[in-house]
Motif scaffolding. Sequence first.
Motif, short mmCIF file in Angstrom:
data_model
loop_
_atom_site.label_atom_id
_atom_site.label_comp_id
_atom_site.label_asym_id
_atom_site.label_seq_id
_atom_site.Cartn_x
_atom_site.Cartn_y
_atom_site.Cartn_z
N THR A 199 6.59 5.04 10.85
CA THR A 199 6.34 6.39 10.34
C THR A 199 5.74 7.20 11.47
O THR A 199 4.78 6.77 12.11
CB THR A 199 5.37 6.35 9.14
N VAL A 200 6.34 8.37 11.71
CA VAL A 200 5.90 9.21 12.83
C VAL A 200 5.12 10.39 12.28
O VAL A 200 5.58 11.06 11.35
CB VAL A 200 7.11 9.73 13.64
N ILE A 201 3.92 10.64 12.85
CA ILE A 201 3.19 11.85 12.45
C ILE A 201 2.92 12.71 13.69
O ILE A 201 2.76 12.19 14.79
CB ILE A 201 1.88 11.57 11.67
N ARG A 202 2.96 14.02 13.48
CA ARG A 202 2.73 14.95 14.58
C ARG A 202 1.83 16.07 14.09
O ARG A 202 2.09 16.68 13.07
CB ARG A 202 4.06 15.52 15.07
N ARG A 203 0.72 16.28 14.81
CA ARG A 203 -0.25 17.31 14.44
C ARG A 203 -0.58 17.25 12.95
O ARG A 203 -0.58 18.27 12.25
CB ARG A 203 0.27 18.70 14.82
N GLY A 204 -0.80 16.03 12.45
CA GLY A 204 -1.26 15.87 11.08
C GLY A 204 -0.21 15.89 9.99
O GLY A 204 -0.52 15.77 8.82
N LYS A 205 1.08 16.05 10.36
CA LYS A 205 2.13 16.06 9.33
C LYS A 205 3.07 14.86 9.51
O LYS A 205 3.28 14.40 10.63
CB LYS A 205 2.98 17.33 9.46
N VAL B 13 0.84 -1.19 0.00
CA VAL B 13 0.00 0.00 0.00
C VAL B 13 0.88 1.24 0.00
O VAL B 13 1.89 1.29 0.69
CB VAL B 13 -0.89 0.05 1.28
N GLU B 14 0.49 2.25 -0.80
CA GLU B 14 1.15 3.55 -0.71
C GLU B 14 0.07 4.61 -0.53
O GLU B 14 -0.90 4.64 -1.28
CB GLU B 14 1.94 3.85 -1.99
N MET B 15 0.26 5.45 0.48
CA MET B 15 -0.63 6.60 0.67
C MET B 15 0.24 7.82 0.42
O MET B 15 1.21 8.05 1.16
CB MET B 15 -1.20 6.61 2.07
N LEU B 16 -0.08 8.60 -0.61
CA LEU B 16 0.81 9.68 -1.03
C LEU B 16 0.15 11.04 -0.87
O LEU B 16 -0.93 11.28 -1.43
CB LEU B 16 1.23 9.46 -2.50
N ASP B 17 0.76 11.91 -0.09
CA ASP B 17 0.31 13.31 0.11
C ASP B 17 -1.18 13.39 0.44
O ASP B 17 -1.94 14.10 -0.21
CB ASP B 17 0.57 14.14 -1.16
N GLU C 245 3.28 -15.52 6.78
CA GLU C 245 2.41 -16.05 5.72
C GLU C 245 2.21 -15.02 4.61
O GLU C 245 1.28 -15.11 3.82
CB GLU C 245 1.05 -16.43 6.31
N GLY C 246 3.03 -13.96 4.61
CA GLY C 246 2.97 -13.00 3.51
C GLY C 246 2.02 -11.83 3.68
O GLY C 246 1.81 -11.05 2.76
N LYS C 247 1.39 -11.70 4.85
CA LYS C 247 0.52 -10.54 5.07
C LYS C 247 1.39 -9.31 5.38
O LYS C 247 2.56 -9.45 5.74
CB LYS C 247 -0.43 -10.78 6.25
N SER C 248 0.78 -8.12 5.30
CA SER C 248 1.48 -6.89 5.69
C SER C 248 0.62 -6.19 6.75
O SER C 248 -0.60 -6.21 6.66
CB SER C 248 1.66 -5.97 4.49
N ILE C 249 1.28 -5.59 7.74
CA ILE C 249 0.52 -5.05 8.87
C ILE C 249 0.89 -3.58 9.13
O ILE C 249 2.07 -3.23 9.14
CB ILE C 249 0.82 -5.86 10.15
N ILE C 250 -0.15 -2.77 9.33
CA ILE C 250 0.08 -1.41 9.84
C ILE C 250 -0.38 -1.40 11.30
O ILE C 250 -1.52 -1.76 11.59
CB ILE C 250 -0.70 -0.34 9.05
N LEU C 251 0.52 -1.02 12.18
CA LEU C 251 0.26 -1.07 13.61
C LEU C 251 0.18 0.36 14.12
O LEU C 251 1.18 1.07 14.18
CB LEU C 251 1.43 -1.82 14.26
N ILE C 252 -1.05 0.81 14.46
CA ILE C 252 -1.20 2.16 15.02
C ILE C 252 -0.95 2.07 16.51
O ILE C 252 -1.61 1.29 17.20
CB ILE C 252 -2.63 2.70 14.82
N ILE D 98 0.18 13.74 4.23
CA ILE D 98 0.91 12.62 4.85
C ILE D 98 1.24 11.55 3.80
O ILE D 98 0.40 11.22 2.96
CB ILE D 98 0.07 11.98 5.98
N THR D 99 2.46 11.02 3.89
CA THR D 99 2.84 9.93 3.01
C THR D 99 3.26 8.72 3.85
O THR D 99 4.00 8.87 4.82
CB THR D 99 4.01 10.36 2.09
N LEU D 100 2.73 7.56 3.47
CA LEU D 100 3.05 6.33 4.20
C LEU D 100 3.17 5.21 3.17
O LEU D 100 2.28 5.02 2.35
CB LEU D 100 1.92 6.00 5.19
#
Length: 509
Positions: free
Chosen positions: A211-217, A5-9, A189-196, A23-25
């Motif tokens: 990935t570190v975000i602060r006040r929305g950036k 997954v890519e989340m861009l700007d 088993e090949g899954k990918s995880i995002i851990l908040i 935000i980009t992740l």
Amino acid sequence: MDYAVEMLDIRKEFPGIVANDDITLRLKRGEIHALLGENGAGKSTLMGILFGMYQADRGMIKVSGKEVRIGNPNVATKLGIGMVHQHFKLVSTFTVTENIILGSETRKGLVLDVKTASKRIEQLSQRYGLNVDPHAKIEDISVGMQQRVEILKMLYRDAEVLILDEPTAVLTPQEILDLGIIMKNLIGEGKSIILITHKLKEIKANAHRCTVIRRGKTIGTVDVASTSELVMAEMMVGRSVTFKVDKKAASPGEIVLQVDSLSVNNNKKCLALNNFSLEVRAGEIVGIAGVDGNGQSELVEAIAGLRKPESGSVRLKGEEITGLSVRSRIHRGIGHIPEDRQKRGLVLDYTIAENMVLEVYHREPHSKRGILNKAAIKQYAERIIASFDVRSGQGASSIVRSLSGGNQQKAIIGREIELNPDLLIAVQPTRGLDVGSIEYIHRRLVEQRDKGKAVLLISLELDEILNLSDRIAVLNQGERIGVVNASETNENEIGMMMAGVTAEGGGEA
């Protein structure tokens, strides 16, 4: 590079607040990627956009290299994206299997094919080491098990990308270790995880990148193995933080709370607290340590007036209060930060202002002869909001449901401290808070102690109990194992006592 997954700007605004500011992740295939940020930094919003609960105002999402539009959660599910929310979405009277197949039922003709479903669930459960009984009812299983049901729900729908929102906020230390193993099985088993999360220890133990975000950036993405907890904490809050509580020795005064031979039943009419006695004095913090479900909740409810004890007594400043109502206890000087902020702490569809006066609306200046004084209420709420840094889009008139969990928590703590109680019962006061807020809340609790208040602290975080308490009482299966001075004990001794091993020569309180 192979990204799942890519989340861009990504940008997302709500009334009065920019939740995500470009935000980009990027999530690599087969990695555990931590998303770290303070309460209200925009983590859940960003993941809500990936899961189709919100639409971004601008920016692009790619899944396996292809640009996609995720209009709602069903689209996300079809794209192989699943999410376990912080507050689970399960039907408590249904079985595990019924919950998992809800919304994607397999049928034989017109009949639900539950048998095939529970077979598949059993196979998935074994494959990923989840150990879930497909036939158990949700209301009969632990919170940790319910979370595994949520994970199974995603696997049943063939999710490749799993989003876990604050998954350890509700788990015991053992369950946290188990979840780590489950996550490693999933990526094996090949899954990918995002851990908040905002728990640095867990990021260190489980994640590859963060990935570190602060006040929305976006502040940056780091390699976890080569980055220290302190550096990540600093990226997250924008200043250096200390993990130690700064406090001088306590000087306890007279007894404020006296619990004598208290026995209390749980909801299933079984004895949850057995013949328990404890004193808390003015000017001290007494911590209660124990694995979840060992009688802590019943003890607190009996002191706060939410549950009737079977026998024994509760005295406040020498006065017997065992039979009094909740309101008269508050009136006599008890403040209570409850364990479940959404069930017991707040009315979610009320504004912050209304929530801040729930216990005092019937007194002046908030009302006179039954008429509410809106201006006085607003002023009172604004003082708490400013003093406890409660972040929301529209100040006192924000609906509480719209606040992040951590800001809801800060609002409750502010409200209870503002009552200026003689006894402050703090249950899991920093559950779901980030290091900056934890540091702040700890300071406020110590400040209450130093003002000569009695503080009773119940927490499942052993560090928190050891750091904050002056004395520690250990509960095991509803019985008091012993009371020790915090300065003379350590994690091992408390851990042994929590498991039911008595402290040698432990001084009785």
